[in-house]
Scaffold this active site. Structure first.
Site, PDB file in Angstrom:
ATOM      1  N   GLU A 144       0.831  -1.218   0.000  1.00  0.00           N
ATOM      2  CA  GLU A 144       0.000   0.000   0.000  1.00  0.00           C
ATOM      3  C   GLU A 144       0.858   1.258   0.000  1.00  0.00           C
ATOM      4  O   GLU A 144       0.634   2.202   0.757  1.00  0.00           O
ATOM      5  CB  GLU A 144      -0.940   0.006   1.210  1.00  0.00           C
ATOM      6  CG  GLU A 144      -1.988  -1.092   1.179  1.00  0.00           C
ATOM      7  CD  GLU A 144      -2.946  -1.036   2.354  1.00  0.00           C
ATOM      8  OE1 GLU A 144      -2.688  -0.277   3.332  1.00  0.00           O
ATOM      9  OE2 GLU A 144      -3.971  -1.733   2.331  1.00  0.00           O
ATOM     10  N   GLU A 304      -5.923  -8.072  -0.591  1.00  0.00           N
ATOM     11  CA  GLU A 304      -6.552  -8.008   0.722  1.00  0.00           C
ATOM     12  C   GLU A 304      -8.020  -7.638   0.569  1.00  0.00           C
ATOM     13  O   GLU A 304      -8.366  -6.756  -0.226  1.00  0.00           O
ATOM     14  CB  GLU A 304      -5.905  -6.941   1.622  1.00  0.00           C
ATOM     15  CG  GLU A 304      -4.480  -7.200   2.027  1.00  0.00           C
ATOM     16  CD  GLU A 304      -3.948  -6.102   2.945  1.00  0.00           C
ATOM     17  OE1 GLU A 304      -4.764  -5.346   3.518  1.00  0.00           O
ATOM     18  OE2 GLU A 304      -2.716  -5.997   3.078  1.00  0.00           O
TER      19      GLU A 304
END
Length: 663
Positions: A144, A304
């Site tokens: 991320e 995710e």
């Protein structure tokens, strides 16, 4: 890929007890066939400077391989060890001149040379150790990644060099282009270039953000190039992009240009989170999937997504299963939950995984188990699902940043406007791609939807006009075409170059202050919610047809929404921010007029259609509600989950899913 990958993030290093064998036993029972490991444990693998220990990694890799579970290894660079922060405090990110304290993840400067030197060393050591392991199918670089608001000294110096290069060392041209004579902000020598922390110049602020987004692109490419030196021919490289965060994935990521940063990857990957229970609509899964799929024009990986998560996100029975199929229906080839087991201390203790803190089977685990069994059975029908959209959303990181510098509202931003349009296309079951001005393939689409294209070059606006002239269709919103690529407001009558195709211009814009919309077409005349938010452009039609006006008698001579024929195509221009009901009616009418493919069903029944790997048309039906819904005009074929032919109509259970493969 040959099969759907279904799995979870697994953190052996976080476990309070060693239960690796038991975890694998439970994973195997649930038909989990892939795990992601390693991306957050630099401090475990390098406890002190130059002292490496990959034994926890080896143990997990060997055990997973023995069980037939594939592994994606993450480079562990998004959370740095204590010794690195202690020894080299300059690696810590500086925001507004303040160095951030150690503790959280992602608190370092991704462009700092010392950080990069140590990051390269751990990546090389790790890759050399794991790349030949037979369990490893791919790698995730970092996690991320964003620029984290860094404005450290080396970032400031790098920005000056970037400006020098862009303007060929011509300070006068730079000052003129960015309007720096205002308030004596003029820079008369390169060594006088001030820190961007205090700038009041919107153009300069936007350019600095663009530069910091490029730092992310460069950083990820740098990691990809390192991993490529070690990976085997059959191993892929990906990254888990995330989105603007509002407690869940909401909109275009403001700190990363996904469209540029994804170019170095084999697969686009993303982390997709969403509301649950009665708030679940599937919209976040859809918009994030549409963007990730369009990044590479190929299937993507969900690195995710939530299992239990926080207390407000615990799913109703059936939602977890439904959402797995929702990801696949948007083009995902992998679904991984974050994460396998709940953590027993530290920051994310109550962001719960598939298993609760007691490690026992529970309703979420049982639903993962049910879904895993179905996916194993149906994988050959569902893998490599290909989608062709007739509509593209043209989003713009440059315009997003510029609108942040010059907001149209105290309550809403660029992503609110994007979602107000996207959500209605989704609810009407009109399939869309999401791309940007530098990557869009205009002629692949019949309709381009353009939210607030505020900062954009003359050349690209002319390209859009030519697209319409050739027979394309565009929906523009307010604040489009207003400023050039350096956020310098155009001196033309607004909306500048857009006026040629839209057939409308304006000289003033105002706050609605209670003004309402007055529809001039049958569908818009019947709306119940005629309220307006934040912004009104007082449009003057040149050649355009008026679709709506304003009810304030002082503004009633002006148009609010228009439509114009231009060449073989047409343009709708929304000069205001209307209600969801107005946007829905506007989109429904326009889609019908320009003859896009549509379905009879609307939300809460969501329909996704494409081609599977067997060359057959596959149609997913979802019920995003707690009430049973009737699919009245289903595609004829075989429903794969039940293995039954479809009838003239059928029922979808609450939070249910049906998948029809055409005969």
């Amino acid at each position: 890929m040959k099969n759907i990958l279904y799995g979870t993030a697994y953190y052996y290093e976080y476990l309070p007890v060693d239960r690796l064998d038991k975890d694998i036993e439970m994973m195997t029972a649930a038909n989990i066939n892939v795990v992601r490991i390693g991306e957050s444990t630099w401090g475990t693998y390098e406890k002190q400077d130059g002292v490496f220990d990959f034994s926890p990694l080896d143990k997990v890799l060997d055990a997973m391989h023995a069980a037939g579970i594939k592994v994606i290894v993450g480079t562990p660079t998004y959370a740095i060890p204590t010794w690195l922060a202690k020894k080299y405090p300059e690696v810590m990110v500086q925001i507004n001149g303040q160095r951030q304290p150690y503790g959280a993840r992602q608190i370092f400067d991704i462009s700092n040379p010392t950080f990069l030197r140590y990051a390269e060393r751990i990546i090389r050591k790790m890759m050399a150790h794991v790349a030949h392991h037979p369990a490893v199918i791919g790698f995730q670089v970092d996690n991320e990644t964003k620029h984290y608001g860094t404005s450290s000294e080396n970032v400031q110096k790098g920005f000056v060099q970037y400006i020098k290069q862009e303007f060929n060392n011509d300070l006068d041209r730079f000052n003129h282009e960015f309007g720096l004579d205002y308030w004596s902000n003029r820079i008369n020598a390169w060594e006088d270039f001030p820190s961007m922390d205090g700038t009041i110049n919107g153009s300069l602020k936007a350019e600095f953000d663009k530069y910091r987004q490029q730092l992310v692109t460069d950083y990820l490419k740098w990691q990809v190039d390192l991993v490529k030196e070690y990976r085997q021919p059959d191993q892929f490289i990906t990254h888990n992009f995330d989105f603007e965060w509002r407690g869940y994935s909401y909109g275009v990521q403001p700190d990363v240009n996904h469209f540029d940063a994804s170019e170095a990857l084999d697969y686009a990957g993303g982390d997709i989170y969403h509301p649950s229970r009665k708030h679940l609509t599937g919209t976040e899964v859809s918009f994030a999937g549409d963007e990730l799929r369009t990044l590479k024009h190929d299937n993507y990986l969900v690195m995710e997504t939530q299992a239990q998560a926080f207390k407000q996100q615990v799913p109703y029975p059936g939602q977890l299963r439904q959402l797995a199929y929702s990801h696949l229906a948007s083009g995902a080839n992998m679904i991984e939950y974050w994460h396998w087991h709940s953590i027993h201390n530290s920051a994310e203790t109550y962001w719960k995984g598939i298993l609760s803190h007691d490690f026992q089977p529970n309703p979420v685990y049982n639903e993962v188990k049910q879904t895993g069994a179905e996916l194993k059975k149906l994988s050959s029908h569902l893998v490599n699902f290909k989608i062709k959209s007739e509509v593209a959303f043209l989003v713009s990181n440059q315009s997003l940043t510029a609108v942040n510098a010059f907001p149209f509202s105290d309550e809403r931003n660029y992503n609110d406007l994007f979602r107000s349009l996207y959500d209605q296309f989704y609810r009407l079951n009109v399939r869309t791609d999401i791309t940007d001005e530098h990557h869009i393939k205009l002629d692949d689409y019949k309709l381009i939807v353009v939210p607030a294209l505020y900062s954009i070059s003359d050349d690209f606006l002319k390209v859009l006009n030519d697209y319409v002239k050739r027979g394309g269709h565009v929906i523009y919103t307010f604040k489009s075409g207003f400023a050039d690529e350096h956020v310098k407001v155009r001196t033309d009558r607004q909306p500048g170059i857009v006026s040629e195709a839209s057939g409308v211009h304006y000289e003033m814009f105002v706050d609605p202050d209670g003004t309402k919309l007055v529809g001039q077409t049958p569908s818009l005349q019947d709306v119940k919610d005629d309220s307006l938010k934040d912004w009104m452009e007082l449009l003057i039609p040149d050649t355009a047809e008026v679709l709506a006006t304003y009810d304030d008698p002082n503004w009633s001579d002006y148009a609010a929404i228009t439509k114009n024929q231009f060449g073989k195509g047409s343009v709708i221009y929304m000069g205001c921010y209307p209600s969801a009901e107005v946007i829905t009616d506007l989109v429904r009418d326009y889609v019908k007029e320009i003859k896009l493919n549509t379905f009879a069903e609307n939300f809460p029944v969501i329909v996704k259609q494409g081609q599977n790997d067997l060359g057959k048309t596959l149609t997913y039906y979802f019920n995003y509600s707690s009430k049973s819904q009737t699919v009245k005009q289903p595609v004829a074929g075989n429903e794969l989950i039940s293995d039954q032919p479809t009838q003239q109509q059928f029922q979808l259970a609450p939070w249910g899913v049906a998948i029809v493969e055409e005969d």
